[in-house]
Design an enzyme around this catalytic site. Structure first.
Site, short mmCIF file in Angstrom:
data_model
loop_
_atom_site.label_atom_id
_atom_site.label_comp_id
_atom_site.label_asym_id
_atom_site.label_seq_id
_atom_site.Cartn_x
_atom_site.Cartn_y
_atom_site.Cartn_z
N GLU A 6 5.74 -2.75 11.68
CA GLU A 6 4.41 -2.14 11.73
C GLU A 6 3.45 -3.11 11.08
O GLU A 6 3.64 -3.49 9.95
CB GLU A 6 4.40 -0.81 10.98
CG GLU A 6 3.02 -0.19 10.94
CD GLU A 6 2.79 0.67 9.74
OE1 GLU A 6 3.76 1.14 9.13
OE2 GLU A 6 1.61 0.88 9.42
N ASN A 64 0.81 -1.23 0.00
CA ASN A 64 0.00 0.00 0.00
C ASN A 64 0.83 1.27 0.00
O ASN A 64 0.32 2.35 -0.25
CB ASN A 64 -0.99 -0.03 1.17
CG ASN A 64 -0.30 -0.09 2.52
OD1 ASN A 64 0.89 -0.35 2.60
ND2 ASN A 64 -1.06 0.15 3.57
N CYS A 119 -2.90 0.53 7.14
CA CYS A 119 -2.79 -0.10 8.46
C CYS A 119 -3.56 0.72 9.49
O CYS A 119 -4.07 0.19 10.47
CB CYS A 119 -1.33 -0.20 8.89
SG CYS A 119 -0.32 -1.18 7.80
O1 G3P Z 1 -0.52 1.23 6.00
C1 G3P Z 1 0.63 1.93 6.22
C2 G3P Z 1 0.54 2.79 7.43
O2 G3P Z 1 1.82 3.24 7.71
C3 G3P Z 1 -0.49 3.89 7.28
O3 G3P Z 1 0.10 5.10 6.95
O4 G3P Z 1 0.06 7.53 6.54
O5 G3P Z 1 -1.81 6.11 5.67
O6 G3P Z 1 -1.61 6.52 8.13
P1 G3P Z 1 -0.87 6.39 6.81
#
Ligand code: G3P
Length: 493
Positions: free
Chosen positions: A264, A168, A298
């Site tokens: 993560e 992603n 995530c």
């Molecule tokens: O899914 C990756 C995670 O790091 C989400 O990043 O910036 O979309 O909250 P963000």
């Protein structure tokens, strides 16, 4: 094909890409490749190498051979290489944006945002590293150690870092590992996601052209199942930085044995809406947090907790906003808002099944619920309970569930019983109440009056329970990609 990237593939249509073994772009001696399909229309974007174990061994050997030289390179030179990498990323922003849209189905705004963010993050890492230096401690300030002695405490590289990036954010979450690892003097083996490999290979070329020396960076491709286990168990790996789902994270941790991990993983990222919340703000943030990149983050919102009265006010506002702020479609189309395809038809089928099982257990679909190929309609469910599949498992798609609670204590219990603990959001007009509530939650970070998100990237970003190991964020990633090495000068006599 731009001149900058001519050497990374055979330049046919669709191209067969090479992998970067640390010193050259080569095709694998194993003769195996795997296709990368666009989730937009399942067209073949290209093929990438499935590298052999021998090729992994060779890249690992070269990485070790060059790591000490790289670590001995003056920091200001390593910093210059990263700033130049950031400049190259900006110069190829359009190119990388177009690639990202086609390879992972991000909308243009989201794809361009990822590229810009990666350039800014790389610059920020290069600035921050200059304040991370060694320090000195005297022994006599600890009772019983009065003989006197001084510790010279350096911060040094681990050696070879294995960086594993998710589909992603194949550019941003590769760069967020490569930059700190390289700046702290490590060599890096990058394993991009199969879908996202092409973007990862292009990013590798920019780091190389910016001056990362031979052997210090290699990018190996191939299906996770084929090379993942060999890579993560490899004796040449000194540290692993991984972003991906919790099940894979668990498998890597078991496979890796005793070595530093920076993970993560998945999250369910609940939203708790207190009765006094600004419902219009809350509705806007739920849309953003639940449907950006078709919910494939995530930190994406999976469920919303509120009392009967609160949800009766909130849900109509969310449904109304969806009519103007969310539109499913081809991510290249200007009419599409937030929701393009999910990453594959297989993923879409899993999401559809989670919806079906939850409905059969009593959940009600208020909008959406349908699937066409890799496209899942933006979906809102209500009458959902925490045991239902759409809450109990990480539904990585455009699905937001509403769960009615009788009290805020019930909300705390539901959140803390979850196996996930990445982020949570609390909406209330009284920040003090929000802080008190936040302190009861067993999660990594709590957002008050905002949807869950990793940024800004210099904030600490972490997951607890099945959501992660260690802390990311500019300074924290730099520290996580290095270790302390005390040298103690003892006073004789
Ligand atoms: O899914 C990756 C995670 O790091 C989400 O990043 O910036 O979309 O909250 P963000």
């Amino acid at each position: 094909m731009s001149e900058m990237f001519e050497e990374i593939s055979d330049n046919r249509t669709p191209p067969t890409y090479k992998f970067f073994n640390g010193s050259a772009w080569v095709t694998s001696a194993g003769g195996k490749t795997t296709e990368v399909h666009s989730p937009i229309d399942d067209s073949v974007l290209g093929k990438v190498q499935v590298v052999t174990h021998e090729e992994i061994d060779a890249a690992m050997k070269a990485a070790h051979a060059q790591q000490k030289n790289w670590e001995a390179t003056p920091l200001n030179q390593r910093v210059k290489v990263m700033h130049l990498t950031a400049d190259w990323i900006r110069q190829y922003e359009d190119y990388l944006t177009t690639l990202l849209i086609r390879e992972i189905g991000k909308t243009s705004d989201e794809a361009r945002g990822e590229i810009k963010r990666t350039a800014d993050l790389t610059d920020y890492f290069a600035d921050e590293v200059q304040s991370i230096r060694g320090f000195e401690l005297d022994s006599d300030n600890f009772p019983g150690f009065d003989k006197g002695g001084t510790a010279l405490i350096d911060r040094v590289a681990y050696g070879v870092v294995l960086a594993i990036a998710p589909f992603n954010y194949p550019v941003n979450l590769s760069g967020s590992k490569l930059a700190p690892a390289l700046l702290m003097g490590n060599s890096v083996i990058l394993k991009p996601p199969t879908q996202g490999s092409i973007s990862g290979l292009h990013l590798t070329q920019l780091f190389r052209k910016a001056g990362v020396p031979t052997g210090v960076l290699a990018t190996v491709t191939g299906g996770g199942g084929e090379i993942g286990e060999y890579l993560t168990a490899h004796g040449g790996v000194d540290m692993i930085a991984f972003t991906g789902n919790s099940e894979t994270g668990m498998a890597i941790a078991k496979n890796a044995g005793m070595k530093p991990l920076l993970f993560e993983c998945g999250g369910d990222n609940p939203v708790v809406v207190l009765p006094d919340a600004d419902m219009h703000l809350t509705a806007r943030e739920i849309i953003k947090g639940g449907f950006s990149y078709a919910g494939q983050r995530c930190t994406g919102i999976k469920y919303v907790l509120g009392t009967e009265t609160t949800l009766d006010q909130l849900i109509p506002l969310v449904l109304e906003l969806m009519k103007t702020e969310v539109a499913m479609g081809d991510p290249r189309s200007p009419g599409t808002k937030l929701v393009g395809p999910v990453i594959s038809e297989e993923a879409a089928v899993h999401i559809e099944e989670a919806i079906r099982l939850s409905v059969s257990a009593g959940a009600k679909i208020l909008t959406g619920g349908g699937r066409k190929n890799s496209y899942i309609e933006p979906t809102i469910l209500t009458d959902v309970t925490p045991d239902m599949r759409v809450v109990a498992s990480e539904v990585f798609g455009p699905v937001v569930s509403f769960v009615r609670i009788a009290s805020m204590d019930e909300a705390v219990g539901i959140i803390n019983r979850s196996r996930y603990g990445l982020q949570a959001s609390v909406f209330t007009k009284d920040e003090g109440t929000g802080i008190v509530f936040a302190r009861q939650l067993h999660v990594g970070s709590v957002q008050i009056n905002g949807s869950p998100q990793r940024g800004p990237d210099h904030f600490p970003f972490l997951g607890v329970k099945h959501s992660g190991v260690g802390v990311q964020g500019v300074r924290y990633s730099l520290e996580a990609m290095s270790r302390l090495r005390p040298i103690v000068l003892n006073k004789p006599g």
